[in-house]
Every structure is written in C-alpha cells, then in structure tokens.
Design an enzyme around this catalytic site. Structure first.
Site, short mmCIF file in Angstrom:
data_model
loop_
_atom_site.label_atom_id
_atom_site.label_comp_id
_atom_site.label_asym_id
_atom_site.label_seq_id
_atom_site.Cartn_x
_atom_site.Cartn_y
_atom_site.Cartn_z
N GLU A 1 0.84 -1.20 0.00
CA GLU A 1 0.00 0.00 0.00
C GLU A 1 0.87 1.24 0.00
O GLU A 1 0.60 2.21 -0.71
CB GLU A 1 -0.92 -0.01 1.23
CG GLU A 1 -1.97 1.10 1.22
CD GLU A 1 -1.54 2.36 1.96
OE1 GLU A 1 -2.33 3.30 2.05
OE2 GLU A 1 -0.39 2.45 2.44
N HIS B 1 5.94 7.35 9.03
CA HIS B 1 6.87 6.83 8.01
C HIS B 1 8.34 6.91 8.42
O HIS B 1 9.22 7.04 7.56
CB HIS B 1 6.65 7.55 6.66
CG HIS B 1 5.34 7.20 6.02
ND1 HIS B 1 4.95 7.69 4.80
CD2 HIS B 1 4.32 6.41 6.43
CE1 HIS B 1 3.76 7.21 4.49
NE2 HIS B 1 3.35 6.44 5.46
ZN LIG Z 1 -1.13 3.21 5.93
#
Ligand SMILES: [Zn+2]
Length: 745
Positions: A384, A521
């Site tokens: 994803e 992230h």
């Molecule tokens: Zn995600």
C-alpha cells in the site's frame, strides 16, 4: 498511508430521524464483543512490528505467512495471492552541500536507547519511492510547501527554480505533488524535509521524551503520481500478474523524472542556514530558529545523487473467505494494509490487528454455529505504501467478479485513539450512525457516538466557531439527527474499489488523541511509541474491531440493503451548491483582478523597496451550464425519497426474491456513478461524485469533473462534465426508480 481527518467544511447533513432500520442481532453482537481481546491484539502488534516491514522485507513476508496461518486456524479459507510490480529500492542515495559550510546529509535515523527495534540494520534509508533517479549539482532554492500558491508567490518575487534543486517542507498538500510541481517548473532535483513547525519540537517534546519527530527523523514515502492512477506503474487498469502486458518504464505516466529525497530537520537546517537572497515571506516561515531565506543568491550549492534498482518485486496479499450460507455470491470486502515504511506499528499495523481480531471472532462465531448469509472476504494488503499496489492489482485483476458480487468495501489503516471517524459513500451514512450508537467507548462510559457528538458540541461552543462547526454542533446536540460522514479522496486502499470499480466504500478509524504524526513513516513508528503515545494497550484497536466487525456482521445477515438514499441525495445537492458558488466566487475574483490590473493597482500599492510582480492573470469565468446537473439532482432527490419511503413501508414484508433483487440494485446504483471515459486526463478515476484532487493528492474533490474544471480554468470541461455527471446521477436515480417499482408491484 495518511488517515483522513474529519472535514468540517462543506458538510451539511440532512435532518432525518435516526430510526433503527439496520439493527443487528444484539445477542450475536454481544457475543462478538466478548471475543475481541485488545491485549491479545496488542501482542500481535508487538510481534508484527518487531522488524522493518517495507515491500520486499523478509519480516513483511513473515507477517503475510503469519496472517495466512492465523486466518486458516480461525476457520477461514485463506490463500496468498502474489503480484509482480515495479518497485524501486535504493542503491545509492547521497546529498552533499558544497562550499565552506558544506556537509554530507546523514539520511539514516539513529537508534533510541531502550527501544530495541530501532537498532535494526534493515530499515530503508531516507528514500522516496518512484522518484526519478539522477546525479545533479545545482544551487538550492526554498519553495515553502512547494504547492501551486508557493510558486505563484515566488514568480511574483522574481524567483525562477529552473535548473535548481528545490527544498520544500512537508505539509499543505500531498508529498508526491512537491517533486512533480518542482519538475514542471524546471527544477532538477527536490528535497522534502520535516519542519519542526509541522510535527517536531514546535508541537511536542520529541521522541523518546514525547511523541514528536526527533531532529534526525525522516518521513519516507511514495511520490508516484497517484492522482493519475495508483497501483503498479507498468500495468494501469489491469492486474500485475506474472504474464501481464506491461508498459516500458519510460512510458509509465506516474513516474517522476528528477531525483528527490526526504530529509530530517537536523540536516535541512544546515542547508537553510547556508542560503541567502531574499527573506522568505511570512507564510514561508517554519520553526527552525533562524531567518528563512529563499536562496536566490545561489550561495547554497549542492550535489544530489539517487540511484535505484528498478526491478519487479513480489507483492503478497492474503485473501481469506468465509462462504455465505444463503447468498454465497453476495460479498462483503474488508481490508487493511500490512506493509509499512519501516516497522509500521501505527501505520498500518494498529489497524491490521483490529482486522485480525475481527477475523478471529468471526471464526469463533462460525465454529459455534453462526452461519453468515453472505460471503465475507478479509484482505491483508501488501505494497500500500508505495502506491496502493496490493489492493489496486487485486481490484483490477478481479474486476468482473467484484462488480458482479461485492456489495461494498470497508477499509481501515493506521488507527489512533479518540473519536470515531467514518468516511465514504453517503448511501451508508445512516448505517454508520446506527453502528456508532452500539459501540462502547473504551475511555468513557457511553458510546463512541456520544463521544463524537461531545467533541462536535464543544467545537460549536468555541469562540469564533464558524458556520459549519455550528451546524455540526446542532446536529450533534440532537441524538435523533445523524452525524454526517466525510467524502473519500485517496490515501488508502479503498481507492480502487470506490473510484475505479465504483463500489460503495467506507473508511473507519479512531483519531484525535494519540499522536503518531511525528513518527509517521519513520524508524520511530514502532511498538514502544504506539503503545506509549498513540493507543496504549490497543484499547481503540479493540473499539475499531467492534465497530467494523459489527458492520460486517450486520451486512452479512441483513434482510434489506443497509442504505438510505435521502442522505446521498441531500449531500450531492450540497456539493452542487458548492460548485455553483465556486464558479461565482471565481468569476468575481477574476473581475476584481482585471479591474486592479487595468488601474495599475498592483504596481501602485506595493512597497517599491520590495519588488513584487502582478499575479498570473485569471481567465474570465464564463457561465457554466449547470442545468443538466440541477435536473439530475432534482430527479435523485425524488427517487431517493420514494425509495426510502417504500423501503420503510413495504421492505420488511417483501418476498425473498424481491429482497435479493434490492441488494443487486443497490450494488448497480453505486456503479452507475461511474463515468465511462473517466475524469479529464485520468481515465482510471471513474467515480463522478468522489475523487482525490489532482492538486491535493489525498484530499477529496466532490463532483470532481466539474469542480476541478472550474478551479483549473478548463471551462469547456466544466460544461462537458456537468452533462456527464448529470447522466451518471440520472442512471443512479433510475436504479432507485426500478427498486421502487419492484417494491410497489
Ligand atoms: Zn497506511
């Protein structure tokens, strides 16, 4: 990827009485709740987030195998479906500032004492997926957020980025637009850094003391041009199977052509400190403790190198099926991704463990004798993060079967703590409200619905609350009015189902209290951070499982479709009003600007000591032909009212075959919203009501064919898409008319 937050603007809900049209089996749901165990889910989270989980990482594959094994143990028919997608990985990444104050950027994140997983040597370095590779040496120019308004400001300041490396800060728009716009303006390289203003020390103490981003923290991410199409860049519109026909890399429209990297503020501040030239205007200033300069004196010169391995890599989706006893060809899809940029505890595993909790509980109910009428399909997506690849390739590969069978897709992604947020297809708004009333909040005594309402009532009572906040507050204060759900743009795995296949979709999560923005992230999005700062003990992971699990149970056994079309009709009507107001505002602005230009006002009013040019001239705005849309929305309102009334009056007593036909019509109605030729310049996106903006990336544009045509001065498209969108709405309404006829016959 990034979750969506409740959008306060532009939402006006209809004041319809909340009735329990879609109530579930209370005993079954109570039993289901008892089977959801947040402590066990938290254990899975710790195991799954123990090592880096990016695409291709051994631990991500081990997690796929663990998920597969568990689904099988829990009684699901499960398998791994593998695709092969273009997925670049870094071979060389370097950034050197040249000259007297020169330095080499670190581009790795240092471990945190006492937080064992951060000592890994398997994390990706600072890297942006699908940037363009290159070896460039050029002066660095600061472009603020790197969004269109920033380039307009720079142009008026006389700054050109042609041949330069731009440095942009994160925020104000999707990451991928920054290098794309830099490239369009002639830049040869792009750096995106995390300014502490957004998610660093200006917000909170930094990790490990607080939740915020430490000086060496880097936000990785994808810069694939997903607003054009997501998924494997080489196989748009078809599945990236072993033998799929593939584009060559140079023909793939979603790949950048210039090198780009992300950077920490620890490194970025040294670049900004070396820059001279004009002082950055007010809106350009972040929270690094020095004066921000544009760098148009050329003083900061740098050498940027990015080189990647562009081979195809395997993508492992886990697909688990619980076959329906009565209607095996009516499917409910439920998914969450499994891959992360590094460990990915918050994003995405906090949502993935909720999905696993649901799957285990559903398995136990079935073992105890419950037979879902419809087929339930649970999906653990891979890839994803680089570009919605696992879900997109699945949707493209199985398009024919999915549009024929699947009633809806329910998604979650990283989950936080706090307030329920549901977004998606407005025909499901009332259904979502009924679910929220029945889910207990983990932190307060009451339902998650009551908690969401409390927050909105407080916002409405705040000093300076705007009209939308007041409207929402009034709805929230009246328990018999539904809360509106948000529209979906992009940024997670619902995209292919909602916007390419035209299925109904929902995206569900809890947000607002836990803080994972500062580790988003990065190496520091790990179990210790999540368990301390985001959702201790996965209590809201449990709430998410009880929320989505309830949705799945109810639809699996529903006698009648869980839709109320009046909500959709009034929402679309509001969108049309917005788009009409947009055209009027834009016309007034273009006229005002023309008058100012004519009078020489821009030159006369500006400080002669700070040269600032006139703005880019706005095109005069013609009158768009909204008549087809107005007629279609009238038709939709009438059809929706007739359907809702007929369903309430006659639905429960209908013969079984007619009830089944209503489900088919509900599925077909959503798909009727697709425009065959797609949106202007991006045919993959076919939904006429909901799309991610071409210049927002994740953020939604409703009635996108018309709205973006006005915003982007493509006035011929505005008329064309007024007609095409109207045709889609009319065919949606025609499906409701067929359903009414069926109920009345
Ligand atoms: Zn995600």
């Amino acid at each position: 990827m990034k979750k969506t937050y409740r959008l306060i603007n532009g939402m006006i809900a209809s004041l319809l009485l909340a009735t329990s049209a879609f109530a579930g089996d209370a005993a079954l749901e109570k039993k289901f709740d008892g089977l959801i165990d947040p402590a066990e889910m938290n254990g899975w989270l710790e195991t799954m987030a123990a090592e880096p989980n990016h695409v291709g990482a051994p631990h991500n594959k081990a997690n796929a195998e663990m998920t597969l094994k568990q689904f099988q143990d829990w009684g699901w028919d499960a398998r791994i479906e593998t695709f092969r997608a273009l997925y670049p990985t870094p071979i060389k990444v370097s950034f050197d500032l040249l000259g007297d104050n020169g330095f080499s950027a670190t581009l790795t994140e240092s471990p945190i004492e006492g937080d064992a997983p951060t000592f890994t040597d398997k994390a990706l370095p600072a890297y942006l997926g699908y940037q363009g590779d290159g070896d460039v040496t050029a002066p660095v120019v600061y472009v603020n957020y790197g969004m269109p308004d920033d380039y307009e400001t720079l142009k008026r300041m006389g700054v050109d980025v042609k041949g330069k490396i731009v440095i942009a800060r994160y925020g104000a728009g999707w990451r991928g637009l920054k290098p794309k716009l830099a490239q369009e303006h002639g830049a040869v390289g792009c750096i995106i850094y995390s300014d502490p203003h957004e998610d660093g020390y200006a917000v909170d103490d930094f990790y490990p003391k607080g939740a915020s981003r430490p000086p060496q923290g880097v936000q990785r991410g994808s810069v694939m041009d997903m607003p054009t199409y997501p998924g494997d860049p080489l196989t748009p519109g078809r599945g990236a199977t072993e033998k799929a026909k593939r584009l060559s890399r140079k023909d793939a429209k979603t790949l950048l052509k210039i090198p780009a990297i992300p950077m920490s503020y620890g490194d970025a501040r040294k670049i900004l400190a070396a820059m001279g030239g004009q002082v950055a205007p007010e809106g350009f200033r972040g929270s690094l403790g020095e004066t921000y300069h544009i760098g148009d004196d050329g003083a900061a010169k740098a050498h940027l190198v990015v080189q990647s391995d562009w081979s195809l890599k395997p993508v492992y989706n886990v697909v688990a099926t619980m076959r329906g006893a009565e209607f095996p060809d009516e499917w409910i899809l439920r998914g969450n991704h499994r891959d992360g940029w590094v460990m990915g505890a918050s994003d995405p595993l906090s949502g993935h463990i909720a999905m696993m909790g649901e799957a285990k509980a559903i398995g136990a109910l079935v073992r105890d004798g419950w037979k879902p009428k419809r087929t339930i399909v649970y999906l653990s997506w891979d890839a994803e993060e680089p570009g919605l690849i696992g879900s997109t390739e699945y949707a493209e590969t199985h398009e024919d079967e999915l549009v024929a069978k699947a009633l809806l897709y329910i998604n979650s992604d990283g989950n936080g703590r706090g307030f329920l947020n549901v977004a998606g297809s407005h025909s499901l708004q009332h259904f979502a409200n009924e679910i929220a009333v029945d889910v207990d909040d983990p932190q307060t005594d009451g339902s998650v619905d009551q908690r969401a309402r409390a927050q909105l009532m407080i916002a409405a009572a705040a000093k300076g609350a705007d009209g939308d906040a007041k409207k929402l507050g009034a709805l929230a204060a009246n328990p018999s009015s539904d809360l509106p759900i948000d529209a979906l743009g992009s940024g997670s795995d619902y995209t292919a189902f909602l916007q390419h296949l035209g299925m109904a979709a929902l995206h569900v999560g809890y947000y607002g209290e836990g803080d994972d923005n500062g580790v988003y992230h990065s190496l520091y999005d790990d179990f210790a951070h999540h368990n301390k700062f985001v959702d201790p003990g996965s209590a809201y992971g449990g709430a998410l499982a009880r929320t989505i699990g309830r949705m799945v149970l109810r639809i699996a056994d529903a006698e009648l479709p869980p839709v109320r079309y009046g909500d959709f009709a009034s929402t679309v009507s509001d969108y049309l009003d917005e788009v009409k107001a947009l055209a009027d505002d834009r016309r007034a602005r273009a006229d005002a600007q023309a008058a100012a230009n004519e009078a020489g006002a821009f030159a006369r009013a500006h400080d002669p000591k700070k040269p600032y040019g006139a703005p880019t001239v706005l095109k005069p705005v013609p009158h768009v032909n909204f008549a087809p849309l107005e007629d279609a929305v009238d038709h939709l309102k009438k059809s929706a009212a007739a359907y809702d009334a007929a369903l309430a009056e006659k639905g429960p007593a209908l013969a079984a075959d007619k009830k089944r036909r209503l489900f088919a019509l509900a599925r077909e109605a959503e798909q009727a919203l697709k425009i065959r030729e797609g949106l202007p310049g991006r045919p993959w996106f076919r939904n006429s009501i909901y799309a991610p903006g071409t210049l927002t990336g994740y953020g939604v544009k409703t009635l996108p064919g018309v709205r973006e045509a006005i915003e982007q001065e493509r006035f011929a498209d505005a008329d064309k898409y007024s007609a095409l969108t109207a045709a889609a709405i009319n065919s949606y309404a025609a499906k409701l008319d067929s359903a009414v006829k069926l109920m009345n016959d």
